[in-house]
Design an enzyme around this catalytic site. Structure first.
Site, PDB file in Angstrom:
ATOM      1  CG  LEU A   5      80.418  60.279  59.303  1.00 56.77           C
ATOM      2  CD1 LEU A   5      80.760  58.972  59.920  1.00 56.77           C
ATOM      3  CD2 LEU A   5      81.209  61.243  59.225  1.00 56.77           C
ATOM      4  CB  CYS A   6      74.973  61.574  54.471  1.00 57.95           C
ATOM      5  SG  CYS A   6      73.909  61.205  53.294  1.00 57.95           S
ATOM      6  CG  HIS A   7      79.827  61.197  50.275  1.00 59.39           C
ATOM      7  ND1 HIS A   7      79.684  59.935  50.793  1.00 59.39           N
ATOM      8  CD2 HIS A   7      81.220  61.350  50.226  1.00 59.39           C
ATOM      9  CE1 HIS A   7      81.093  59.539  51.106  1.00 59.39           C
ATOM     10  NE2 HIS A   7      81.858  60.410  50.743  1.00 59.39           N
ATOM     11  CG  MET A  42      72.318  57.605  53.925  1.00 58.44           C
ATOM     12  SD  MET A  42      71.524  56.054  55.058  1.00 58.44           S
ATOM     13  CE  MET A  42      71.221  57.066  56.334  1.00 58.44           C
ATOM     14  CD  GLU A  43      71.112  61.029  49.838  1.00 56.72           C
ATOM     15  OE1 GLU A  43      71.064  59.754  49.781  1.00 56.72           O
ATOM     16  OE2 GLU A  43      71.899  61.851  49.917  1.00 56.72           O
ATOM     17  CG  ASP A 102      53.534  69.205  62.797  1.00 56.18           C
ATOM     18  OD1 ASP A 102      53.502  69.379  63.986  1.00 56.18           O
ATOM     19  OD2 ASP A 102      53.667  70.005  61.857  1.00 56.18           O
TER      20      ASP A 102
END
Lengths: 167, 167, 167, 167, 167, 167
Positions: free
Chosen positions: C83-85, C121-122, C136
């Site tokens: 739901l992130c723009h 969020m980014e 990794d």
């Protein structure tokens, strides 16, 4: 609804016993050749169809671009459909034919893989993306186009064998 | 077919004067609020609809997952539709309702942006992806489902103003 | 938990009044400069940290690759978080520092945009992807590494103003 | 740190002899069933946990959406982690459980493939994306949530055999 | 090398003062119209060019598909180039012309945006992807094709103003 | 142009008998080890090369970032090249060397898979993306750089066997 399907059809397999969504375990399924064939249509005004037909005679190739978009769309299916397994497609073929009565473009898609699960979703998605690309390219002249009758026609391969849609 | 559209509709704008496809120049268009509303349906067997309805009462939430897939699909539209401009969507809302006669799920999508071009493609694509996700989640019990009537209902904003589909 | 936040905090805004998920309408929010700062750590064996430090002196640049992965990850956030723009980021900076007691790499990320919604969020996603890339690249020698303490440190801009984490 | 791992652990395999990063050659490795299990937590305020629990009783399903995001995130791992091989995942399962003391959501992920290399990265990434989606959906009421303890619990399959984290 | 560029050219701006890569802060740059024009060629055997020319007269449209691939490639540039800012492109136009002596296809691309940074990378990437698509479509008959002379011809807009390549 | 290629070279296989583009059916091809080696160069001003060389001594690692971009680019090839099959790459190695006369960076890429079709496209794309990343990172000091001589050097594996470019 199906002719040769053998598997009992009583559960939505994308949920586990707690009713939670998961990506179904296909680790023990066999690698076989699997093919899916799908179809769909986009209905439009007669003038819009005329634009498409004229474009094909020059270089304004609506159907050629829609075909490419559909093929590329097939490859993106697992990015779009949450519980769809990633698969290495071995073949994608999209046929687009115009029809006059009523004015429409008919799309038929065939997708194949050698894998552990079927390619119905890839073929359906390719059909939808190809038809939606036609919408995009013609919407300046016809916003009322309708995409209709997108469905699976046939699948072969895998444990559940061949399935064909009613005529 | 449209009520208030003013722009003359005689060219496929996705082609330049040589008939070659290009991404149309929208650099001089105004940034305005633009909204598109679309709809579509997936028809199914009555038993399949029953599975969906029962799942909603537990956690096997077919419609909830389809809604998320549709919203994420809206964001991927410029990856799928070749000549579609990338846009910063400001709102996506997907409503999914079940209907009994005939058994189906009805999808209505509203997408908005503040931008230089409309969001019809994003709304149509979201609708298609949501409906296709329902197919994916129910195909173990019903391969014969059909996606139908995917179309634009209304758009507002931009130079061409408001457009509404015939009822 | 916050020092200057003014907005009343009583709803999960990602759901509409029917409780259904949607991408929140940000169409009426102002375009302002928005910044988010986040942090996180990956703990490891002392020998693993030694490998990273030695690599930096030659060309086996674990931290340099993790930094690039984090920056690229920031750009992919709306593909990952439903739901992130989608946003046009104007700045991403990732700082990675080694620490000896206990052995770990510390990641601090700053992301900025001129937009209608924040970039928390980014920044969080960039931090997670950078730390996971370290995992990794070192997992051949240390599978027991742990990613810890990923959180927002500060955000500025927008209607809700500045927020800072407790020390 | 590991119980049954046999391989000597003295090099970062993602670098060649010149210390330059490369995608490791796995062409000669066997195709075997490989499974990875990972875990992680997001800590939050008690009121936030309450919002999540209430949402689950209606349709505002934070955990259901996080689960879907995690599954889709697993499929995107090779896009995010630079030197990670693309793999055809055969199974992804994400379990999300709430805990009260302290208030948190616990995520456990299991990923499987039939392939030439392991799926640790896919499982760790799915865990991180699921937890970050919870952050996104609750950040309007709690910006101070912290993601913690993301780690590999167990891997099986391949030449290096079974590895388990210390308890 | 440039006619009107004013900015002093003495640093690689993709690194901060510690020499670490970051995505440059463009937050304070003006939103202006920015255009970039690029070119490149793919050289091939005379018979291969003949295949392309014959295909254009039917429906086997190598150049049409390469043009679409280039336009879609322009949109993917920030996914490919690590420190490239995401941008909302407003226009992409790709011209492909065949030449006989020596046999080749010449590609010229123009990309525009209204944004805070230029679109050179998008135009160069579109050119490369279009030419590489020609390679893909003709490699069954000519594996020795060579892509050559991919470069920026001109950029306009932004603080640094107009830049043109030497003739 | 080729030394050992046996297959008759008279059709563009990406088109079917109607001249329509399709993704070629590789379902009946054998899974064998397939390797492709490609090369390319980016020419620049002597001062630009100097910047790159100095950066390598500190942490401003242009070549290290280009190498990572190329490896990640290899994985994205089927997203970019419309008719390219998705493949599970088993190895990607990119070597970047500076040369003084004339000033340039030389890129050599090797890609391998165990699959049903070759990896020429992945290796060519990786080379192009690596070189284009160098352009991006140095364009603040040199907009006139030129990418040249991108071509296949050698392929092995599959029914058509080994192919090598003329020296």
């Amino acid at each position: 609804m199906s002719k040769t399907e053998k598997k009992s059809e009583n559960t939505l397999t994308h949920f586990n016993q707690q009713g939670e969504a998961h990506m179904v375990d296909i680790g023990n399924k066999d690698i076989t050749k699997r093919v899916a064939v799908t179809e769909g249509r986009i209905f439009m005004k007669a003038e819009t169809l005329q634009h498409i037909l004229e474009g094909n005679n020059k270089k304004g190739d609506v159907l050629g671009i829609a075909r490419i978009a559909g093929i590329m769309g097939a490859k993106k299916t697992p990015d779009l459909i949450p519980l769809c397994h990633p698969l290495s497609l071995t073949h994608v073929d999209i046929s687009l034919e115009t029809q006059q009565e009523p004015p429409a473009v008919y799309c038929k898609t065939e997708v194949a893989t050698s894998g552990k699960t079927g390619v119905e979703m890839e073929a359906l998605n390719a059909t939808q993306v190809a038809l939606l690309t036609i919408y995009d390219m013609c919407k300046a002249v016809d916003k009322g186009m309708v995409i209709d009758g997108v469905r699976l026609l046939k699948k072969t391969g895998g444990k559940s064998g061949t399935w064909e849609a009613d005529a």
